[in-house]
Design a protein around this motif. Structure first.
Motif, PDB file in Angstrom:
ATOM      1  N   THR A 168       2.032   7.542   1.375  1.00  8.75           N
ATOM      2  CA  THR A 168       2.370   6.122   1.442  1.00  8.75           C
ATOM      3  C   THR A 168       1.117   5.275   1.294  1.00  8.75           C
ATOM      4  OG1 THR A 168       3.459   4.438   2.795  1.00  8.75           O
ATOM      5  CG2 THR A 168       2.131   6.050   3.953  1.00  8.75           C
ATOM      6  N   THR A 169       1.305   4.042   0.873  1.00  9.87           N
ATOM      7  CA  THR A 169       0.169   3.146   0.690  1.00  9.87           C
ATOM      8  C   THR A 169      -0.331   2.631   2.032  1.00  9.87           C
ATOM      9  OG1 THR A 169      -0.594   1.190  -0.508  1.00  9.87           O
ATOM     10  CG2 THR A 169       1.601   1.103   0.429  1.00  9.87           C
ATOM     11  N   VAL A 170      -1.549   2.095   2.042  1.00  5.42           N
ATOM     12  CA  VAL A 170      -2.171   1.668   3.296  1.00  5.42           C
ATOM     13  C   VAL A 170      -1.996   0.174   3.529  1.00  5.42           C
ATOM     14  CG1 VAL A 170      -4.340   1.480   4.572  1.00  5.42           C
ATOM     15  CG2 VAL A 170      -3.846   3.528   3.255  1.00  5.42           C
ATOM     16  N   SER A 171      -2.432  -0.624   2.581  1.00  3.16           N
ATOM     17  CA  SER A 171      -2.539  -2.063   2.824  1.00  3.16           C
ATOM     18  C   SER A 171      -1.222  -2.799   2.645  1.00  3.16           C
ATOM     19  CB  SER A 171      -3.597  -2.667   1.901  1.00  3.16           C
ATOM     20  OG  SER A 171      -3.284  -2.387   0.546  1.00  3.16           O
ATOM     21  N   SER A 172      -0.537  -2.579   1.521  1.00  2.00           N
ATOM     22  CA  SER A 172       0.619  -3.411   1.196  1.00  2.00           C
ATOM     23  C   SER A 172       1.775  -3.207   2.157  1.00  2.00           C
ATOM     24  CB  SER A 172       1.072  -3.142  -0.244  1.00  2.00           C
ATOM     25  OG  SER A 172       1.448  -1.787  -0.409  1.00  2.00           O
ATOM     26  N   ASN A 173       2.060  -1.953   2.563  1.00  2.00           N
ATOM     27  CA  ASN A 173       3.208  -1.755   3.459  1.00  2.00           C
ATOM     28  C   ASN A 173       2.938  -2.342   4.851  1.00  2.00           C
ATOM     29  OD1 ASN A 173       1.427   0.120   4.466  1.00  2.00           O
ATOM     30  ND2 ASN A 173       2.681   1.899   4.040  1.00  2.00           N
ATOM     31  N   ALA A 174       1.678  -2.278   5.310  1.00  2.00           N
ATOM     32  CA  ALA A 174       1.354  -2.875   6.607  1.00  2.00           C
ATOM     33  C   ALA A 174       1.472  -4.396   6.550  1.00  2.00           C
ATOM     34  CB  ALA A 174      -0.061  -2.466   7.031  1.00  2.00           C
ATOM     35  N   ILE A 175       1.026  -4.985   5.442  1.00  2.00           N
ATOM     36  CA  ILE A 175       1.103  -6.438   5.295  1.00  2.00           C
ATOM     37  C   ILE A 175       2.559  -6.888   5.207  1.00  2.00           C
ATOM     38  CG2 ILE A 175       0.566  -8.357   3.746  1.00  2.00           C
ATOM     39  CD1 ILE A 175      -2.004  -6.860   3.015  1.00  2.00           C
ATOM     40  N   MET A 176       3.368  -6.197   4.406  1.00  2.00           N
ATOM     41  CA  MET A 176       4.771  -6.588   4.269  1.00  2.00           C
ATOM     42  C   MET A 176       5.538  -6.362   5.564  1.00  2.00           C
ATOM     43  SD  MET A 176       5.775  -5.565   0.326  1.00  2.00           S
ATOM     44  CE  MET A 176       5.223  -3.857   0.410  1.00  2.00           C
ATOM     45  N   PRO A 382       3.249   6.277 -14.514  1.00  2.00           N
ATOM     46  CA  PRO A 382       4.403   6.210 -13.602  1.00  2.00           C
ATOM     47  C   PRO A 382       4.034   5.768 -12.199  1.00  2.00           C
ATOM     48  CG  PRO A 382       4.509   8.203 -14.936  1.00  2.00           C
ATOM     49  CD  PRO A 382       3.161   7.597 -15.184  1.00  2.00           C
ATOM     50  N   LEU A 383       2.868   6.211 -11.698  1.00  2.00           N
ATOM     51  CA  LEU A 383       2.437   5.799 -10.362  1.00  2.00           C
ATOM     52  C   LEU A 383       2.084   4.319 -10.341  1.00  2.00           C
ATOM     53  CD1 LEU A 383       1.691   6.427  -7.461  1.00  2.00           C
ATOM     54  CD2 LEU A 383      -0.553   7.204  -8.265  1.00  2.00           C
ATOM     55  N   LEU A 384       1.393   3.837 -11.370  1.00  2.00           N
ATOM     56  CA  LEU A 384       1.057   2.419 -11.443  1.00  2.00           C
ATOM     57  C   LEU A 384       2.313   1.556 -11.500  1.00  2.00           C
ATOM     58  CD1 LEU A 384      -1.924   2.520 -13.971  1.00  2.00           C
ATOM     59  CD2 LEU A 384      -2.054   2.006 -11.537  1.00  2.00           C
ATOM     60  N   MET A 385       3.280   1.959 -12.308  1.00  2.00           N
ATOM     61  CA  MET A 385       4.517   1.193 -12.413  1.00  2.00           C
ATOM     62  C   MET A 385       5.311   1.248 -11.109  1.00  2.00           C
ATOM     63  SD  MET A 385       4.225  -0.165 -15.282  1.00  2.00           S
ATOM     64  CE  MET A 385       5.781  -1.023 -15.125  1.00  2.00           C
ATOM     65  N   TYR A 386       5.284   2.392 -10.433  1.00  2.00           N
ATOM     66  CA  TYR A 386       5.958   2.493  -9.137  1.00  2.00           C
ATOM     67  C   TYR A 386       5.332   1.523  -8.146  1.00  2.00           C
ATOM     68  CZ  TYR A 386       8.346   4.745  -5.201  1.00  2.00           C
ATOM     69  OH  TYR A 386       9.142   4.988  -4.105  1.00  2.00           O
ATOM     70  N   HIS A 387       3.994   1.459  -8.153  1.00  2.00           N
ATOM     71  CA  HIS A 387       3.301   0.555  -7.238  1.00  2.00           C
ATOM     72  C   HIS A 387       3.649  -0.902  -7.536  1.00  2.00           C
ATOM     73  CE1 HIS A 387       0.145  -0.152  -4.253  1.00  2.00           C
ATOM     74  NE2 HIS A 387      -0.190  -1.208  -4.970  1.00  2.00           N
ATOM     75  N   CYS A 389       6.385  -2.012  -9.009  1.00  2.00           N
ATOM     76  CA  CYS A 389       7.794  -2.228  -8.642  1.00  2.00           C
ATOM     77  C   CYS A 389       7.944  -2.408  -7.135  1.00  2.00           C
ATOM     78  CB  CYS A 389       8.653  -1.065  -9.129  1.00  2.00           C
ATOM     79  SG  CYS A 389       8.818  -0.955 -10.928  1.00  2.00           S
ATOM     80  N   GLN A 390       7.252  -1.581  -6.347  1.00  2.00           N
ATOM     81  CA  GLN A 390       7.400  -1.693  -4.898  1.00  2.00           C
ATOM     82  C   GLN A 390       6.790  -2.992  -4.376  1.00  2.00           C
ATOM     83  OE1 GLN A 390       5.359   1.858  -3.603  1.00  2.00           O
ATOM     84  NE2 GLN A 390       3.446   0.821  -3.210  1.00  2.00           N
ATOM     85  N   LEU A 391       5.759  -3.499  -5.041  1.00  2.00           N
ATOM     86  CA  LEU A 391       5.198  -4.785  -4.638  1.00  2.00           C
ATOM     87  C   LEU A 391       6.154  -5.928  -4.951  1.00  2.00           C
ATOM     88  CD1 LEU A 391       1.458  -4.392  -5.708  1.00  2.00           C
ATOM     89  CD2 LEU A 391       2.344  -4.539  -3.385  1.00  2.00           C
ATOM     90  N   PHE A 392       6.730  -5.903  -6.159  1.00  2.00           N
ATOM     91  CA  PHE A 392       7.682  -6.946  -6.532  1.00  2.00           C
ATOM     92  C   PHE A 392       8.884  -6.937  -5.587  1.00  2.00           C
ATOM     93  CE2 PHE A 392       5.768  -7.560 -10.800  1.00  2.00           C
ATOM     94  CZ  PHE A 392       5.906  -8.937 -10.883  1.00  2.00           C
ATOM     95  N   ILE A 393       9.540  -5.795  -5.481  1.00  2.00           N
ATOM     96  CA  ILE A 393      10.767  -5.709  -4.682  1.00  2.00           C
ATOM     97  C   ILE A 393      10.455  -5.905  -3.202  1.00  2.00           C
ATOM     98  CG2 ILE A 393      12.736  -4.262  -4.088  1.00  2.00           C
ATOM     99  CD1 ILE A 393      12.359  -2.843  -6.776  1.00  2.00           C
ATOM    100  N   GLY A 394       9.357  -5.309  -2.733  1.00  2.00           N
ATOM    101  CA  GLY A 394       9.000  -5.411  -1.321  1.00  2.00           C
ATOM    102  C   GLY A 394       8.747  -6.835  -0.882  1.00  2.00           C
ATOM    103  N   ASN A 395       8.101  -7.632  -1.719  1.00  2.00           N
ATOM    104  CA  ASN A 395       7.859  -9.032  -1.365  1.00  2.00           C
ATOM    105  C   ASN A 395       9.151  -9.826  -1.287  1.00  2.00           C
ATOM    106  OD1 ASN A 395       4.866 -10.081  -1.247  1.00  2.00           O
ATOM    107  ND2 ASN A 395       4.883  -8.423  -2.736  1.00  2.00           N
ATOM    108  N   PHE A 396      10.127  -9.507  -2.125  1.00  2.00           N
ATOM    109  CA  PHE A 396      11.412 -10.191  -2.061  1.00  2.00           C
ATOM    110  C   PHE A 396      12.243  -9.710  -0.870  1.00  2.00           C
ATOM    111  CE2 PHE A 396      10.531 -10.870  -6.651  1.00  2.00           C
ATOM    112  CZ  PHE A 396      10.646 -12.252  -6.656  1.00  2.00           C
TER     113      PHE A 396
END
Length: 441
Positions: A168-176, A382-387, A389-396
């Motif tokens: 799992t990612t470190v910064s973005s999931n904690a911020i969201m 694929p990993l870059l696009m996944y990241h 996508c998760q930033l776009f959807i996660g912020n919404f």
């Protein structure tokens, strides 16, 4: 007497002339008022547009930055490619990763980590979904595509397997999680735990998947399963900076908090991640690797990545909240005890469904160090696009999850589960909660 009459008539005549000037539609004062009104209206619209633009920029600046670095990579690939103008294989792919995990270690509250470490059920769910469910589901999808002879490049399949095998990612999931009023302490701990476990589990998963000759055909590029090299590289760029950051935070907590607020550690962390993404895209563009992929490959990558992220979110919330048909059956006690709070569920969702670029790209670089950097660029896509996508959807998702947490009847009634940890609130959050309670009462 006549003089008085003339004075009165002159005064009435002057008033009639003045009133006619005031009421005249094309008079100069009215035109000035209309012009001032238009200017005020334009000023109001400009200020409103600037406020909206500033809000959108502050909320989605990272996504804008992704577009900028990708554009720069297409325009000047020779700058950020491996063995290019700035020797990015060292300055970026080592330096940026070290900065990311050093700042992550400095940002993790030691006391919160000690309180959260005993939440073993929460950690187990996150890591099992992240390291077991999603990778093996992706493996099943890849085998399905191969069975039906989908018109996709084999490198895309490998990229998917690598992307879903990362932690799992470190910064973005904690911020969201924090923005959604979730349990950010649990998110931070699982981010750190997942990245430490990922040093060992991710290479092991890749080694296991590479034994399948259908996905990883003989004679094609295969990752080098040299565990000594993998552990040495990931340990020095991921684990060591994380531990050093925690040690510094433990001995100098006040100074670290001051520097974190003054230097905006979260922004520096995101900028380092953008540098890493930029370098990877430079590798792909410089080797002409992206032109080898068809439009079908790119569309498939985007749609499959979105599906996997949404499936991971749904699986995390399902397991964390464990629905039960109470209209037909009485809810057993074990279901009630198992079910996590909404704050915990938000942390479980973001940590269980997200994947990290900061560890995934170094993993690809280590496993495929003997391959060309063009292959590394395509495998990273694929990993870059996944990241992204998760930033776009996660912020919404943040606003919807925030309302869901605020409307939690368990928190309002004060009947907290024994396994639920409520972190200290800020003063503004306390005022909002107390206001909500008064309205409810």
């Amino acid at each position: 007497m006549s003089t008085t009459t003339e004075t009165v008539e002159k005064t009435s005549l002057d008033e009639s002339i003045l009133s006619s000037k005031i009421n005249f539609p094309n008079s100069e004062p009215d035109a000035n008022n209309q012009q001032q009104g238009q200017q005020q209206d334009q000023t109001y619209r400009f200020q409103k547009f600037r406020k909206i633009a500033r809000t959108m920029l502050s909320r989605y600046w990272f996504l804008l930055g992704l577009g900028v670095v990708i554009g720069l990579a297409w325009a000047f690939p020779q700058v950020g490619k491996a063995h290019g103008d700035i020797e990015a294989q060292y300055t970026v792919k080592w330096g940026a990763v070290i900065v990311i995990f050093l700042l992550s270690g400095l940002g993790l509250e030691v006391s919160v980590m000690l309180k959260t470490i005993l939440r073993w059920r929460l950690h187990l769910i996150v890591q099992v979904i992240n390291f077991v469910l999603l990778p093996f589901l992706m493996y099943g999808i890849v085998r399905f595509f191969i069975t039906v002879h989908a018109d996709l490049d084999m490198t895309v399949y490998k990229g998917w397997m690598i992307a879903l095998s990362t932690s799992t990612t470190v910064s973005s999931n904690a911020i969201m999680t924090r923005n959604a009023n979730g349990n950010d302490g649990a998110a931070l701990f699982n981010a750190a735990l997942g990245n430490v476990l990922g040093i060992f589990i991710s290479p092991a998963l890749m080694t296991a998947f590479q034994n399948d000759s259908i996905v990883f055909e003989p004679g094609t590029d295969r990752g080098n399963p040299d565990y000594v090299s993998v552990l040495r590289t990931l340990g020095s760029t991921v684990l060591a900076p994380l531990v050093v950051g925690q040690v510094i935070r433990y001995f100098f907590p006040v100074r670290v908090k001051y520097l974190a607020a003054k230097c905006r550690f979260s922004i520096v962390n995101s900028l380092a991640l953008l540098c890493l993404v930029w370098s990877v895209f430079c590798d792909g563009v410089a080797s002409d690797a992206f032109n080898k992929m068809s439009g079908v490959d790119l569309v498939a990558i985007i749609f499959v990545d979105i599906f996997m992220y949404l499936f991971g979110c749904a699986a995390c919330l399902f397991v964390a909240r464990l629905p039960w048909p109470t209209k037909f059956l009485n809810e057993p006690k074990w279901v009630t005890r198992w079910r996590f709070s909404r704050k915990d569920s938000v942390a479980i969702m973001y940590c269980g469904a997200t994947k990290t670029v900061s560890m995934g790209i170094p993993l690809i670089n280590v496993l495929y160090s003997e391959s060309s950097y063009g292959v590394v660029g395509v495998l990273s896509l694929p990993l870059l696009m996944y990241h992204i996508c998760q930033l776009f959807i996660g912020n919404f998702q943040v606003q919807a999850l925030k309302k869901w947490v605020e409307n939690d009847p368990v928190i309002e009634d004060g009947n907290l589960n024994n396994d639920t940890e409520v972190l200290p609130r800020t003063s503004s959050e306390s005022m909002q909660l107390s206001t909500m309670r008064r309205r409810t009462n």
